[in-house]
Design a protein around this motif. Structure first.
Motif, short mmCIF file in Angstrom:
data_model
loop_
_atom_site.label_atom_id
_atom_site.label_comp_id
_atom_site.label_asym_id
_atom_site.label_seq_id
_atom_site.Cartn_x
_atom_site.Cartn_y
_atom_site.Cartn_z
N ILE A 107 68.84 112.73 23.15
CA ILE A 107 67.58 113.00 23.85
C ILE A 107 67.93 113.94 24.99
CG2 ILE A 107 65.68 112.01 25.17
CD1 ILE A 107 65.62 111.09 22.32
N SER A 108 67.54 115.19 24.87
CA SER A 108 67.95 116.17 25.88
C SER A 108 66.95 116.29 27.01
CB SER A 108 68.19 117.54 25.25
OG SER A 108 66.97 118.10 24.81
N GLY A 109 65.77 115.66 26.86
CA GLY A 109 64.81 115.72 27.94
C GLY A 109 63.56 114.90 27.65
N ILE A 110 62.85 114.56 28.71
CA ILE A 110 61.59 113.82 28.61
C ILE A 110 60.58 114.48 29.54
CG2 ILE A 110 60.43 111.60 28.91
CD1 ILE A 110 63.25 110.30 28.72
N TYR A 111 59.42 114.78 29.01
CA TYR A 111 58.31 115.27 29.83
C TYR A 111 57.27 114.16 29.94
CZ TYR A 111 54.18 117.66 31.48
OH TYR A 111 53.06 118.00 32.21
N GLY A 127 53.29 111.71 35.61
CA GLY A 127 54.64 112.17 35.89
C GLY A 127 54.65 113.02 37.15
N ASN A 128 55.83 113.19 37.73
CA ASN A 128 55.93 113.89 39.01
C ASN A 128 56.99 114.99 39.01
OD1 ASN A 128 53.92 112.46 40.58
ND2 ASN A 128 55.30 110.69 40.46
N SER A 129 57.32 115.51 37.82
CA SER A 129 58.28 116.61 37.77
C SER A 129 57.86 117.61 36.70
CB SER A 129 59.69 116.10 37.48
OG SER A 129 59.75 115.49 36.20
N VAL A 130 58.35 118.84 36.84
CA VAL A 130 58.01 119.92 35.91
C VAL A 130 59.31 120.42 35.28
CG1 VAL A 130 56.78 122.11 35.64
CG2 VAL A 130 56.11 120.53 37.46
N PRO A 131 59.85 119.67 34.33
CA PRO A 131 61.13 120.06 33.73
C PRO A 131 60.97 121.16 32.69
CG PRO A 131 60.31 118.08 32.66
CD PRO A 131 59.34 118.40 33.76
N LEU A 132 62.01 121.96 32.55
CA LEU A 132 62.13 122.88 31.43
C LEU A 132 63.37 122.48 30.64
CD1 LEU A 132 61.35 126.39 33.01
CD2 LEU A 132 59.77 124.78 31.90
N PHE A 133 63.37 122.84 29.36
CA PHE A 133 64.44 122.43 28.47
C PHE A 133 64.99 123.67 27.77
CE2 PHE A 133 60.91 119.45 28.64
CZ PHE A 133 61.51 118.36 29.25
N GLU A 134 66.30 123.81 27.76
CA GLU A 134 66.92 125.03 27.21
C GLU A 134 67.87 124.67 26.08
OE1 GLU A 134 68.92 129.20 28.79
OE2 GLU A 134 68.52 127.56 30.19
N PHE A 135 67.77 125.41 25.00
CA PHE A 135 68.71 125.26 23.89
C PHE A 135 68.70 126.54 23.07
CE2 PHE A 135 64.65 123.26 22.99
CZ PHE A 135 64.20 123.94 21.88
N GLY A 141 58.95 124.73 27.80
CA GLY A 141 58.22 123.78 28.62
C GLY A 141 57.24 123.00 27.76
N ILE A 142 56.78 121.86 28.26
CA ILE A 142 55.81 121.02 27.55
C ILE A 142 54.68 120.68 28.50
CG2 ILE A 142 55.42 118.81 26.38
CD1 ILE A 142 58.40 118.85 25.61
N GLN A 143 53.46 120.77 27.99
CA GLN A 143 52.28 120.26 28.68
C GLN A 143 51.49 119.44 27.66
OE1 GLN A 143 50.03 123.37 30.65
NE2 GLN A 143 51.89 124.46 31.24
N LEU A 144 50.90 118.35 28.12
CA LEU A 144 50.19 117.46 27.21
C LEU A 144 48.68 117.53 27.45
CD1 LEU A 144 52.55 114.34 27.14
CD2 LEU A 144 52.34 116.17 25.46
N CYS A 145 47.97 118.13 26.51
CA CYS A 145 46.52 118.08 26.40
C CYS A 145 45.83 118.46 27.71
CB CYS A 145 46.12 116.69 25.92
SG CYS A 145 44.48 116.59 25.15
N SER A 154 51.25 126.17 34.35
CA SER A 154 51.84 127.20 33.50
C SER A 154 52.53 128.27 34.34
CB SER A 154 50.77 127.84 32.62
OG SER A 154 50.26 126.90 31.70
N THR A 155 51.91 128.63 35.47
CA THR A 155 52.53 129.64 36.32
C THR A 155 53.83 129.12 36.92
OG1 THR A 155 50.39 130.63 36.83
CG2 THR A 155 52.19 131.09 38.35
N ARG A 156 53.86 127.85 37.31
CA ARG A 156 55.10 127.27 37.82
C ARG A 156 56.19 127.36 36.76
NH1 ARG A 156 57.32 122.81 40.67
NH2 ARG A 156 59.49 122.72 39.97
N MET A 157 55.86 127.03 35.52
CA MET A 157 56.85 127.11 34.45
C MET A 157 57.31 128.54 34.22
SD MET A 157 55.41 124.37 31.64
CE MET A 157 55.53 122.59 31.94
#
Length: 268
Positions: A107-111, A127-135, A141-145, A154-157
């Protein structure tokens, strides 16, 4: 960004039938792998099903746990990255609408969904963080609905260097064409304003808990144009090649790449 072939799944999820939903994911994972996809994205809460009723709390699991362990196993067996959604319970008993980034190794990340829609507030914590995942040279990035309605996210990402934003949905009611028209009011703007790829997919059909979802998926390029779509209203797999040249064509154009010319000092 490197070129990447992705698959977005339109998927029926029955609320509370976790084992059944996990089992039904496998054929889609195998199909995506057969079609050469490097990554497969499932809709929001596809493992546990989507519900705003209290019984969803009984389906929630901690991470790591049986669900996440099974997802890692499927990623290993098929050598593919899996984005999958579940109700997550933390050590304090809070419930999150979470989406996992599962590589063949871990599991490399959780949004955790940041913006909780009004009907969800009695069940889910934000949630309280804006993670990005690289591979493999791609930053995701992930956003839910409901998250997708907030342009700042989106701009932050984008400022943080995201290439692709995946937007898994569990958005009920309406027909697939009606839902697509609704999505395109804002998803094309998120792509165009930030020069990123947007990939969105929805649940489909009855969830055996009182909701019915119009099945659809859409992929938008960094110029805001639709690259692929599926509005058949059936379970399905939308596969597309996301190319670095498409990003470069926008980001190397001084009149089409807006992000470097922002004035955040005036916005705050």
């Amino acid at each position: 960004m490197k070129d990447i072939r992705i698959a977005a799944v339109i998927f029926n999820s029955a609320v509370g039938q976790v084992r059944h939903n996990l089992t039904r994911m496998l054929p889609w994972i195998k199909k995506a792998k057969k079609e050469g996809a490097d990554l497969i994205c499932f809709p929001e809460l596809n493992v546990t099903g989507y519900s705003t009723k209290p019984e969803i709390q009984g389906c929630a699991e901690s991470i790591p746990g049986p669900v996440s362990e099974r997802l890692v196993q499927m990623a290993q067996e098929n050598q593919i990255v899996i984005l999958a959604g579940m109700a997550e319970k933390d050590e304090k008993g809070r419930i999150f609408a979470s989406h996992l980034v599962v590589t063949p190794n871990s599991i490399s990340g959780i949004y955790r969904k940041i913006h909780i829609a009004p009907p969800e507030c009695s069940i889910f914590s934000p949630g309280n963080s804006v993670p990005l995942f690289e591979f493999d040279g791609v930053k995701v990035g992930i956003q839910l609905c409901y998250d997708a309605h907030f342009p700042e996210l989106s701009t932050r990402m984008a400022v943080d260097g995201v290439d692709i934003i995946f937007m898994p949905h569990a958005s009920p009611r309406g027909t697939p064409p009606e839902k697509l028209a609704s999505w395109l009011r804002h998803l094309t703007a998120r792509a165009f304003d930030n020069s990123v790829f947007i990939v969105a997919c929805n649940q489909v059909g009855e969830n055996q808990n009182g909701l019915d979802f119009p099945g659809l998926a859409v992929i938008v390029g960094p110029s805001g144009k639709i690259l692929a779509q599926d509005t058949t209203g059936c379970e399905g797999l939308l596969v597309a090649d996301l190319k670095s040249d498409d990003l470069s064509a926008v980001r190397n154009h001084r009149m089409r790449y807006f992000l470097p010319n922002r004035r955040p000092d005036l916005y705050e």
